[in-house]
Design a protein around this motif. Structure first.
Motif, PDB file in Angstrom:
ATOM      1  N   PHE A 134       0.833  -1.207   0.000  1.00 15.76           N
ATOM      2  CA  PHE A 134       0.000   0.000   0.000  1.00 15.76           C
ATOM      3  C   PHE A 134       0.869   1.259   0.000  1.00 15.76           C
ATOM      4  O   PHE A 134       0.540   2.242  -0.666  1.00 15.76           O
ATOM      5  N   VAL A 135       1.984   1.205   0.738  1.00 18.52           N
ATOM      6  CA  VAL A 135       2.882   2.360   0.759  1.00 18.52           C
ATOM      7  C   VAL A 135       3.484   2.590  -0.626  1.00 18.52           C
ATOM      8  O   VAL A 135       3.571   3.732  -1.094  1.00 18.52           O
ATOM      9  N   ALA A 136       3.890   1.511  -1.290  1.00 21.15           N
ATOM     10  CA  ALA A 136       4.476   1.642  -2.624  1.00 21.15           C
ATOM     11  C   ALA A 136       3.476   2.246  -3.611  1.00 21.15           C
ATOM     12  O   ALA A 136       3.815   3.141  -4.401  1.00 21.15           O
ATOM     13  N   ALA A 141       1.931   6.844  -6.755  1.00 18.02           N
ATOM     14  CA  ALA A 141       0.740   7.444  -7.362  1.00 18.02           C
ATOM     15  C   ALA A 141       0.986   8.880  -7.839  1.00 18.02           C
ATOM     16  O   ALA A 141       0.561   9.239  -8.949  1.00 18.02           O
ATOM     17  N   PRO A 142       1.676   9.739  -7.060  1.00 14.74           N
ATOM     18  CA  PRO A 142       1.946  11.092  -7.571  1.00 14.74           C
ATOM     19  C   PRO A 142       2.757  11.093  -8.861  1.00 14.74           C
ATOM     20  O   PRO A 142       2.545  11.947  -9.730  1.00 14.74           O
ATOM     21  N   ALA A 143       3.679  10.144  -9.002  1.00 14.33           N
ATOM     22  CA  ALA A 143       4.468  10.057 -10.235  1.00 14.33           C
ATOM     23  C   ALA A 143       3.588   9.684 -11.411  1.00 14.33           C
ATOM     24  O   ALA A 143       3.755  10.201 -12.532  1.00 14.33           O
ATOM     25  N   ALA A 146       1.476  12.977 -12.055  1.00 17.74           N
ATOM     26  CA  ALA A 146       2.258  14.133 -12.500  1.00 17.74           C
ATOM     27  C   ALA A 146       2.958  13.883 -13.830  1.00 17.74           C
ATOM     28  O   ALA A 146       3.065  14.792 -14.660  1.00 17.74           O
ATOM     29  N   GLU A 147       3.437  12.653 -14.025  1.00 17.76           N
ATOM     30  CA  GLU A 147       4.207  12.358 -15.236  1.00 17.76           C
ATOM     31  C   GLU A 147       3.408  11.577 -16.270  1.00 17.76           C
ATOM     32  O   GLU A 147       3.947  11.219 -17.323  1.00 17.76           O
ATOM     33  N   GLN A 148       2.140  11.313 -15.946  1.00 14.66           N
ATOM     34  CA  GLN A 148       1.297  10.505 -16.834  1.00 14.66           C
ATOM     35  C   GLN A 148       1.966   9.170 -17.157  1.00 14.66           C
ATOM     36  O   GLN A 148       1.981   8.710 -18.306  1.00 14.66           O
ATOM     37  N   SER A 149       2.532   8.545 -16.114  1.00 16.04           N
ATOM     38  CA  SER A 149       3.290   7.306 -16.304  1.00 16.04           C
ATOM     39  C   SER A 149       2.376   6.085 -16.180  1.00 16.04           C
ATOM     40  O   SER A 149       2.640   5.154 -15.406  1.00 16.04           O
ATOM     41  N   TRP A 150       1.314   6.075 -16.972  1.00 15.44           N
ATOM     42  CA  TRP A 150       0.354   4.982 -16.877  1.00 15.44           C
ATOM     43  C   TRP A 150       0.945   3.670 -17.389  1.00 15.44           C
ATOM     44  O   TRP A 150       0.653   2.601 -16.848  1.00 15.44           O
ATOM     45  N   SER A 151       1.778   3.755 -18.411  1.00 14.38           N
ATOM     46  CA  SER A 151       2.384   2.525 -18.938  1.00 14.38           C
ATOM     47  C   SER A 151       3.348   1.919 -17.911  1.00 14.38           C
ATOM     48  O   SER A 151       3.408   0.693 -17.740  1.00 14.38           O
ATOM     49  N   ALA A 152       4.108   2.779 -17.215  1.00 13.70           N
ATOM     50  CA  ALA A 152       5.015   2.285 -16.187  1.00 13.70           C
ATOM     51  C   ALA A 152       4.235   1.640 -15.040  1.00 13.70           C
ATOM     52  O   ALA A 152       4.642   0.596 -14.506  1.00 13.70           O
ATOM     53  N   ALA A 153       3.102   2.246 -14.682  1.00 14.91           N
ATOM     54  CA  ALA A 153       2.282   1.689 -13.606  1.00 14.91           C
ATOM     55  C   ALA A 153       1.709   0.332 -14.009  1.00 14.91           C
ATOM     56  O   ALA A 153       1.717  -0.618 -13.213  1.00 14.91           O
TER      57      ALA A 153
END
Length: 262
Positions: A134-136, A141-143, A146-153
């Motif tokens: 949950f912490v991770a 989540a802000p990254a 903020a960076e629109q890093s949906w593919s990385a997520a």
């Protein structure tokens, strides 16, 4: 913030976090509270004075002895504090002042605690591993936003599932992985998946390589036999950070080996 200033701040933070991790390492396996009682000598029970609670410096001032009963204080305490600070600085140098930095600093902190606990009692406590999911998610989540890093997520979540399946298969085998390793694997997969599939592959492979080398060395020194149980968590975490810090150059080096030259 200039890079040198960032590294100094992170180093000081690492020392403070390392001091707290010493409490975590000692108390969590014993199911003791992290808040009460205050830090005290395990031999005589005397509370540690505030001036002696300063990371590293306090141990040096005491010359490695309890101020009240003169019992020897393990050098592991300043080593944990120093090691945490060094790892924090390395993480800050790797990520800079970025949205990802808090998440990977957290990974560094729990890695120190889990590695030492696993070496001590051959256990990776659920009290540390499970909340870390949950912490991770919260710290990355802000990254994502903020960076629109949906593919990385998405890749991070998929990598977590892949490592879980892999370790689940290994755990089902005779003398396979322990339950703690199985629970830790997806967390490592999540963090490495955020960085890329090459980091996932290198981190997973490095864990078994380092673990195998360590087991071979222990057998050579007759500190372990073929049937001895060896904690694997520290090598999982070491492999993960090898991928974090050197995943890209290792991947490029390996690619150059298998790519034919003209």
């Amino acid at each position: 913030m200039p890079q040198p200033a960032l590294l100094i701040v992170v180093a000081l933070l690492g020392l403070a976090v390392g001091s707290f991790l010493n409490v975590v390492i000692h108390r969590v396996p014993r199911d003791e509270s992290l808040l009460h009682p205050r830090s005290h000598c395990p031999a005589c029970g005397s509370e540690v004075r505030n001036r002696h609670n300063i990371p590293v410096l306090g141990w040096l001032l005491l010359r490695g002895r309890c101020a009240d009963c003169d019992t020897r204080i393990s050098p592991r305490y300043p080593l944990v504090e120093t090691g945490t600070a060094v790892l924090f600085v390395a993480v800050a140098a790797r990520f800079g002042l970025s949205w990802e930095l808090p998440a990977y600093l957290y990974l560094a902190a729990i890695s120190v605690a889990l590695a030492v606990i696993d070496l001590d009692v051959m256990r990776l406590p659920d009290k540390i591993v499970l909340p870390s999911y949950f912490v991770a998610l919260a710290l990355l989540a802000p990254a994502v936003i903020a960076e629109q890093s949906w593919s990385a997520a998405g890749r991070a979540l998929l990598a977590a599932a892949v490592l879980y399946v892999g370790y689940f298969i290994l755990a089902a085998m005779p003398r396979g992985m322990g339950g703690g390793d199985l629970k830790l694997a997806p967390l490592i997969g999540f963090y490495l998946g955020w960085l890329g599939w090459s980091s996932v592959a290198i981190g997973a492979f490095a864990a078994f390589l380092l673990g195998g080398l360590a087991a071979g060395l222990l057998m050579l020194l007759r500190r372990a036999g073929r049937k001895s149980r060896i904690p694997f968590g520290p090598y999982m975490l070491a492999g993960a950070f090898l991928a974090v810090f050197a995943g890209a150059p290792i991947a490029q080096w390996y690619s150059s080996l298998i790519t034919p030259t003209v």
